[in-house]
Motif scaffolding. Structure first.
Motif, PDB file in Angstrom:
ATOM      1  N   GLY A 292       6.606   7.922  11.859  1.00  0.00           N
ATOM      2  CA  GLY A 292       5.647   7.134  11.078  1.00  0.00           C
ATOM      3  C   GLY A 292       5.776   7.295   9.574  1.00  0.00           C
ATOM      4  O   GLY A 292       5.067   6.626   8.821  1.00  0.00           O
TER       5      GLY A 292
ATOM      6  N   GLU B 207      -6.400   0.636   1.621  1.00  0.00           N
ATOM      7  CA  GLU B 207      -5.400  -0.058   2.449  1.00  0.00           C
ATOM      8  C   GLU B 207      -6.049  -0.798   3.606  1.00  0.00           C
ATOM      9  O   GLU B 207      -5.498  -1.748   4.145  1.00  0.00           O
ATOM     10  CB  GLU B 207      -4.391   0.960   3.011  1.00  0.00           C
ATOM     11  CG  GLU B 207      -3.655   1.721   1.946  1.00  0.00           C
ATOM     12  CD  GLU B 207      -2.591   2.657   2.505  1.00  0.00           C
ATOM     13  OE1 GLU B 207      -2.333   2.618   3.704  1.00  0.00           O
ATOM     14  OE2 GLU B 207      -2.017   3.410   1.705  1.00  0.00           O
TER      15      GLU B 207
ATOM     16  N   ARG C 123      -2.831   6.954  14.821  1.00  0.00           N
ATOM     17  CA  ARG C 123      -1.673   7.858  14.991  1.00  0.00           C
ATOM     18  C   ARG C 123      -2.159   9.239  15.447  1.00  0.00           C
ATOM     19  O   ARG C 123      -1.578   9.869  16.325  1.00  0.00           O
ATOM     20  CB  ARG C 123      -0.887   7.973  13.684  1.00  0.00           C
ATOM     21  CG  ARG C 123       0.451   8.670  13.855  1.00  0.00           C
ATOM     22  CD  ARG C 123       1.180   8.840  12.534  1.00  0.00           C
ATOM     23  NE  ARG C 123       1.578   7.581  11.946  1.00  0.00           N
ATOM     24  CZ  ARG C 123       1.948   7.439  10.673  1.00  0.00           C
ATOM     25  NH1 ARG C 123       1.962   8.481   9.865  1.00  0.00           N
ATOM     26  NH2 ARG C 123       2.298   6.258  10.198  1.00  0.00           N
TER      27      ARG C 123
ATOM     28  N   GLU D 204      -5.674   6.071   0.393  1.00  0.00           N
ATOM     29  CA  GLU D 204      -5.392   5.324   1.616  1.00  0.00           C
ATOM     30  C   GLU D 204      -6.538   4.446   2.108  1.00  0.00           C
ATOM     31  O   GLU D 204      -6.312   3.497   2.851  1.00  0.00           O
ATOM     32  CB  GLU D 204      -4.885   6.265   2.708  1.00  0.00           C
ATOM     33  CG  GLU D 204      -3.395   6.495   2.518  1.00  0.00           C
ATOM     34  CD  GLU D 204      -2.869   7.773   3.087  1.00  0.00           C
ATOM     35  OE1 GLU D 204      -3.661   8.677   3.373  1.00  0.00           O
ATOM     36  OE2 GLU D 204      -1.644   7.875   3.229  1.00  0.00           O
TER      37      GLU D 204
ATOM     38  N   SER E 287       1.258  -3.805   9.246  1.00  0.00           N
ATOM     39  CA  SER E 287      -0.018  -3.264   9.712  1.00  0.00           C
ATOM     40  C   SER E 287      -1.127  -3.188   8.670  1.00  0.00           C
ATOM     41  O   SER E 287      -2.289  -3.088   9.037  1.00  0.00           O
ATOM     42  CB  SER E 287       0.210  -1.866  10.284  1.00  0.00           C
ATOM     43  OG  SER E 287       0.655  -1.011   9.256  1.00  0.00           O
ATOM     44  N   ALA E 288      -0.822  -3.185   7.375  1.00  0.00           N
ATOM     45  CA  ALA E 288      -1.862  -2.894   6.379  1.00  0.00           C
ATOM     46  C   ALA E 288      -2.841  -4.062   6.224  1.00  0.00           C
ATOM     47  O   ALA E 288      -2.443  -5.164   5.815  1.00  0.00           O
ATOM     48  CB  ALA E 288      -1.211  -2.567   5.039  1.00  0.00           C
TER      49      ALA E 288
ATOM     50  N   CYS F  94       0.858  -1.190   0.000  1.00  0.00           N
ATOM     51  CA  CYS F  94       0.000   0.000   0.000  1.00  0.00           C
ATOM     52  C   CYS F  94       0.895   1.241   0.000  1.00  0.00           C
ATOM     53  O   CYS F  94       1.972   1.229   0.592  1.00  0.00           O
ATOM     54  CB  CYS F  94      -0.842   0.039   1.263  1.00  0.00           C
ATOM     55  SG  CYS F  94      -1.735  -1.473   1.577  1.00  0.00           S
ATOM     56  N   GLY F  95       0.419   2.307  -0.604  1.00  0.00           N
ATOM     57  CA  GLY F  95       1.166   3.572  -0.595  1.00  0.00           C
ATOM     58  C   GLY F  95       2.574   3.373  -1.123  1.00  0.00           C
ATOM     59  O   GLY F  95       2.791   2.718  -2.156  1.00  0.00           O
ATOM     60  N   THR F  96       3.542   3.890  -0.386  1.00  0.00           N
ATOM     61  CA  THR F  96       4.937   3.800  -0.822  1.00  0.00           C
ATOM     62  C   THR F  96       5.349   2.356  -1.086  1.00  0.00           C
ATOM     63  O   THR F  96       6.084   2.072  -2.047  1.00  0.00           O
ATOM     64  CB  THR F  96       5.857   4.394   0.264  1.00  0.00           C
ATOM     65  OG1 THR F  96       5.428   5.723   0.510  1.00  0.00           O
ATOM     66  CG2 THR F  96       7.307   4.382  -0.159  1.00  0.00           C
ATOM     67  N   SER F  97       4.876   1.439  -0.254  1.00  0.00           N
ATOM     68  CA  SER F  97       5.274   0.035  -0.425  1.00  0.00           C
ATOM     69  C   SER F  97       4.802  -0.488  -1.779  1.00  0.00           C
ATOM     70  O   SER F  97       5.526  -1.227  -2.463  1.00  0.00           O
ATOM     71  CB  SER F  97       4.702  -0.822   0.706  1.00  0.00           C
ATOM     72  OG  SER F  97       5.133  -0.313   1.947  1.00  0.00           O
TER      73      SER F  97
ATOM     74  N   SER G 178       4.620  -4.460   4.078  1.00  0.00           N
ATOM     75  CA  SER G 178       3.937  -3.488   4.939  1.00  0.00           C
ATOM     76  C   SER G 178       4.965  -3.063   5.990  1.00  0.00           C
ATOM     77  O   SER G 178       5.265  -3.820   6.923  1.00  0.00           O
ATOM     78  CB  SER G 178       2.704  -4.096   5.597  1.00  0.00           C
ATOM     79  OG  SER G 178       2.102  -3.136   6.434  1.00  0.00           O
ATOM     80  N   CYS G 179       5.500  -1.863   5.820  1.00  0.00           N
ATOM     81  CA  CYS G 179       6.609  -1.414   6.675  1.00  0.00           C
ATOM     82  C   CYS G 179       6.240  -1.557   8.144  1.00  0.00           C
ATOM     83  O   CYS G 179       7.047  -1.986   8.960  1.00  0.00           O
ATOM     84  CB  CYS G 179       6.959   0.036   6.366  1.00  0.00           C
ATOM     85  SG  CYS G 179       7.552   0.243   4.697  1.00  0.00           S
ATOM     86  N   GLY G 180       4.995  -1.219   8.482  1.00  0.00           N
ATOM     87  CA  GLY G 180       4.580  -1.265   9.881  1.00  0.00           C
ATOM     88  C   GLY G 180       3.974  -2.598  10.292  1.00  0.00           C
ATOM     89  O   GLY G 180       3.431  -2.708  11.380  1.00  0.00           O
TER      90      GLY G 180
ATOM     91  N   LYS H  77      -4.775   3.173  10.368  1.00  0.00           N
ATOM     92  CA  LYS H  77      -3.450   3.399  10.959  1.00  0.00           C
ATOM     93  C   LYS H  77      -3.275   4.884  11.306  1.00  0.00           C
ATOM     94  O   LYS H  77      -2.796   5.229  12.381  1.00  0.00           O
ATOM     95  CB  LYS H  77      -2.360   2.952   9.953  1.00  0.00           C
ATOM     96  CG  LYS H  77      -0.955   3.255  10.409  1.00  0.00           C
ATOM     97  CD  LYS H  77       0.108   2.685   9.487  1.00  0.00           C
ATOM     98  CE  LYS H  77       0.436   3.581   8.326  1.00  0.00           C
ATOM     99  NZ  LYS H  77       1.581   3.084   7.528  1.00  0.00           N
TER     100      LYS H  77
ATOM    101  N   SER I  15       6.899   6.192   6.776  1.00  0.00           N
ATOM    102  CA  SER I  15       7.605   4.989   6.304  1.00  0.00           C
ATOM    103  C   SER I  15       8.048   5.104   4.851  1.00  0.00           C
ATOM    104  O   SER I  15       8.726   4.222   4.333  1.00  0.00           O
ATOM    105  CB  SER I  15       6.727   3.747   6.499  1.00  0.00           C
ATOM    106  OG  SER I  15       5.485   3.957   5.877  1.00  0.00           O
TER     107      SER I  15
ATOM    108  N   ASN J 297      -7.008   6.629   7.001  1.00  0.00           N
ATOM    109  CA  ASN J 297      -7.176   5.184   7.199  1.00  0.00           C
ATOM    110  C   ASN J 297      -6.954   4.842   8.676  1.00  0.00           C
ATOM    111  O   ASN J 297      -6.611   5.722   9.479  1.00  0.00           O
ATOM    112  CB  ASN J 297      -6.300   4.350   6.245  1.00  0.00           C
ATOM    113  CG  ASN J 297      -4.824   4.454   6.542  1.00  0.00           C
ATOM    114  OD1 ASN J 297      -4.417   4.766   7.652  1.00  0.00           O
ATOM    115  ND2 ASN J 297      -4.016   4.183   5.543  1.00  0.00           N
TER     116      ASN J 297
HETATM  117  C1  F1P Z   1       1.557   1.948   3.877  1.00  0.00           C
HETATM  118  C2  F1P Z   1       1.215   3.436   3.804  1.00  0.00           C
HETATM  119  C3  F1P Z   1       2.450   4.303   3.743  1.00  0.00           C
HETATM  120  C4  F1P Z   1       2.040   5.774   3.753  1.00  0.00           C
HETATM  121  C5  F1P Z   1       1.114   6.085   4.934  1.00  0.00           C
HETATM  122  C6  F1P Z   1      -0.059   5.144   4.955  1.00  0.00           C
HETATM  123  O1  F1P Z   1       2.275   1.657   5.029  1.00  0.00           O
HETATM  124  O2  F1P Z   1       0.478   3.685   2.633  1.00  0.00           O
HETATM  125  O3  F1P Z   1       3.189   4.038   2.587  1.00  0.00           O
HETATM  126  O4  F1P Z   1       3.189   6.594   3.844  1.00  0.00           O
HETATM  127  O5  F1P Z   1       1.826   5.950   6.152  1.00  0.00           O
HETATM  128  O6  F1P Z   1       0.410   3.780   4.920  1.00  0.00           O
HETATM  129  P1  F1P Z   1       2.866   0.212   5.313  1.00  0.00           P
HETATM  130  O7  F1P Z   1       1.754  -0.778   5.087  1.00  0.00           O
HETATM  131  O8  F1P Z   1       4.006  -0.017   4.353  1.00  0.00           O
HETATM  132  O9  F1P Z   1       3.299   0.232   6.730  1.00  0.00           O
END
Ligand code: F1P
Length: 630
Positions: free
Chosen positions: A251, A148, A515, A145, A178-179, A102-105, A174-176, A511, A253, A509
């Motif tokens: 946060g 996600e 936050r 978002e 979390s998605a 999602c997003g940057t990932s 998913s960097c966190g 997450k 990411s 979203n």
């Molecule tokens: C995915 C993401 C991030 C974006 C924002 C919302 O996060 O879209 O890329 O910057 O924080 O979430 P993740 O699933 O890679 O943690």
């Protein structure tokens, strides 16, 4: 690192690893002790802080609870996954390697799969890589978002891409950890082990995966991770989750999370390609050498921190006076420009016009699944021609333009564009990469340097040990670091950050909803329930919450929040002053600096958090930054 106006001690570098440091937060959401005062730092110090944060990616394991990028355990898993990719490359019939996020990932999934499919085509092999991004291709260039949060959508989009495939290596990012979108996909893989082998990439230890119930699901991200951990023992699932330290802006990411994703997956896929096509079996040494090459990339890039500082200052000045920053790029480096620009809206609440990326060749160069997206609106117009028609006529010296290219691009075209831009603005800069041996475009390069106010030239050694593809991946990472520094630094200078938090976070979203609630707690010192109540009141524009509002789920809240602006700042003013929402709106309208909005309301209940916090509040909402430290 020079220790001039900012000191980076070892204890500050490792402070986040202490069990007492923000213990309730996963690494990816912690605030980085190195950037606590980034909001009051000079451009030069901002760049140094970003350098120190990025260097944490390669910090050695210190026997703490955290595995790092270079840990044996991580390197071993990278080798195992590379061998799985090798099997697919050697027998590609009915097989796929999917990168999804999602997003940057998801954007990096696109960048990486594009690059490696290109490499396969050059070898006359058919492409085996495919990408999935939550929200579809429009999410490559804009913030989408809400999808996600949808595990079912994730699962369905995976199913669709894999129709008829007999073997799929699925890499969920998913960097966190979390998605929900990615959790849904991993759960689906776990239910169909005869076809799918799941791999998870993220930057928290497994136990810090998100444990929030997902609507309509019996699993959480954490429970999926735990099932994967069990299967990992028999190599039926893989977890690649080193800790790379908290982000410079809490946060965010897109920064280290994105860089580490790119590093890890390129290491895996490169090792697999070398094994399948160059008789170089996957080996620990090769993996380590490749990782070290990225570490050197950081060093080489930040060795130019003075010029990066110039770029941050120029971009910051443009944003401060309401003007724009444009990235004009060639090849895949241009894609990094598009990605960086697209992230400024969700990260800093920026308008799409504030920072924009353009790529030579437009959608032909992008080669995304859904083809040209220009019909979706002006923010999807990404070709240089679009820049010439839509932006160039209105450019002034207050706008900053960056040319981004390498010596292997058509440098003649770079000169042409530079000349045209120079007629409108002197605020033109170049970021380019070349190998030390290559002097073929020296004359043209001289001309570009004459036209530009500053030139960030990074020269790379191309010895026998460095392949052309590795070099290109290093250029990409280097460009990502520079552009992340420019856009982050510029928004910090514009006054968008409080300490190292983005206050005006979009609550789009689940997450980000969590936050936002945490941020309100931290800044107001009030209990969670009161902060969530204030947040909901601003989201629904109500002074009293109805039962309907309080019993709706987070997804309903975030869908409503999409239509609102300044949700968190408004909630904060209400919390600190006890005023009504209407009053908070009018305070913020008259005085966009929240501290002053709070004081203006004359509330007796307002208690300053501490003097330093208050002084940096002054530049949080787009007001002229205060002079301290600049
Ligand atoms: C995915 C993401 C991030 C974006 C924002 C919302 O996060 O879209 O890329 O910057 O924080 O979430 P993740 O699933 O890679 O943690």
């Amino acid at each position: 690192m020079a220790k001039s106006d900012w000191t980076c001690s070892l204890s500050a570098i490792c402070e986040w690893e202490s069990p007492d440091y923000e213990p309730s937060l996963p690494v990816s959401e912690k605030s980085n002790p190195l950037t606590r005062d980034i909001d009051r730092a000079s451009a030069n110090s901002i760049v140094k802080m970003l350098q120190a944060c990025d260097a944490q990616m390669f910090q050695e394991e210190t026997g703490s609870t955290y595995h790092k990028l270079l840990s044996d355990q991580v390197v071993t898993t990278l080798m195992e996954v590379a061998k799985r990719v090798e099997l697919v490359l050697k027998d590609p019939e009915d097989s796929l390697v999917i990168l999804s996020g999602c997003g940057t990932s998801g954007r990096l999934a696109f960048l990486i799969t594009s690059g490696f499919n290109r490499a396969l085509r050059q070898l006359n092999q058919s492409p085996v890589y495919s990408y999935i991004i939550a929200g579809g291709d429009r999410a490559l260039l804009s913030s989408q978002e809400a999808p996600e949060d949808d595990p079912k959508l994730g699962m369905l989009s995976l199913k669709k891409v894999c129709e008829g495939k007999k073997r799929v290596l699925f890499i969920g990012i998913s960097c966190g950890l979390s998605a929900p979108f990615v959790a849904g996909q991993l759960d689906f893989c776990l239910q169909h082990p005869e076809v799918y082998t799941p791999v998870l990439v993220g930057f928290n230890p497994a136990h810090q995966a998100r444990d929030e119930p997902l609507p309509g699901c019996t699993f959480t991200f954490l429970s999926v991770v735990q099932r994967m951990q069990e299967l990992a023992k028999s190599h039926q699932a893989f977890l690649i989750n080193p800790a790379v330290g908290p982000e410079a802006i809490s946060g965010s990411s897109r920064m280290k999370g994105g860089s580490a994703t790119k590093i890890l997956l390129e290491v895996v896929l490169s090792a697999a390609h070398a094994a399948a096509f160059s008789h170089t079996p996957v080996a620990c040494n090769g993996i380590l050498l490749h990782l070290r090459a990225y570490e050197k990339t950081l060093d080489l890039t930040y060795a130019q921190s003075e010029i990066i500082t110039d770029l941050v200052e120029a971009a910051g000045e443009s944003l401060r006076c309401g003007r724009r920053v444009c990235y004009l790029g060639w090849g895949s480096l241009a894609l990094l420009g598009l990605i960086d620009a697209s992230e400024c809206n969700p990260t800093f609440g920026a308008d799409f016009e504030d920072v924009r990326g353009f790529v030579s060749g437009g959608y032909r160069e992008l080669n995304n699944k859904e083809g040209p997206l220009t019909a979706l609106g002006p923010e999807f117009c990404i070709a240089h021609e679009d820049f010439l028609h839509q932006v160039l006529p209105r450019l002034t010296d207050k706008d900053t333009v960056l040319l981004i290219y390498t010596h292997s691009d058509d440098v003649g075209k770079v000169v042409d564009l530079a000349r045209r831009v120079r007629e409108k603005t002197a605020n033109l800069h170049a970021v380019y990469h070349q190998t030390d041996e290559d002097t073929s475009a020296a004359l043209q390069q001289d001309e570009i340097s004459r036209l530009c106010l500053s030139t960030l030239k990074i020269a790379w050694l191309q010895g026998a040990s460095v392949s052309a593809s590795l070099l290109h991946m290093q250029w990409e990472l280097s460009t990502k670091l520079v552009l992340n520094a420019v856009s982050t630094g510029a928004h910090v200078l514009k006054g968008k950050i409080y300490q190292n938090h983005m206050i005006d976070v979009q609550v789009t979203n689940s997450k980000l909803y969590r936050r936002a609630t945490r941020l309100l707690q931290k800044l107001s010192g009030r209990p969670e329930s009161q902060c969530e109540e204030a947040l909901l009141k601003t989201i629904y524009g109500a002074n009293k919450l109805t039962l309907d509002m309080t019993t709706s789920d987070v997804i309903t809240h975030t869908c409503t929040a999409v239509t609102r602006t300044k949700v968190v700042p408004l909630a904060l003013v209400c919390l600190l002053t006890g005023c009504s929402l209407r009053e908070a709106e009018s305070h913020l309208e008259r005085q966009p600096v929240v501290r002053e909005a709070v004081e203006f309301s004359g509330s007796k209940s307002f208690r300053p958090m501490c003097p330093r916090d208050l002084s940096s509040f002054g530049n949080t909402f787009g007001a002229e930054p205060n002079a301290v430290g600049r």
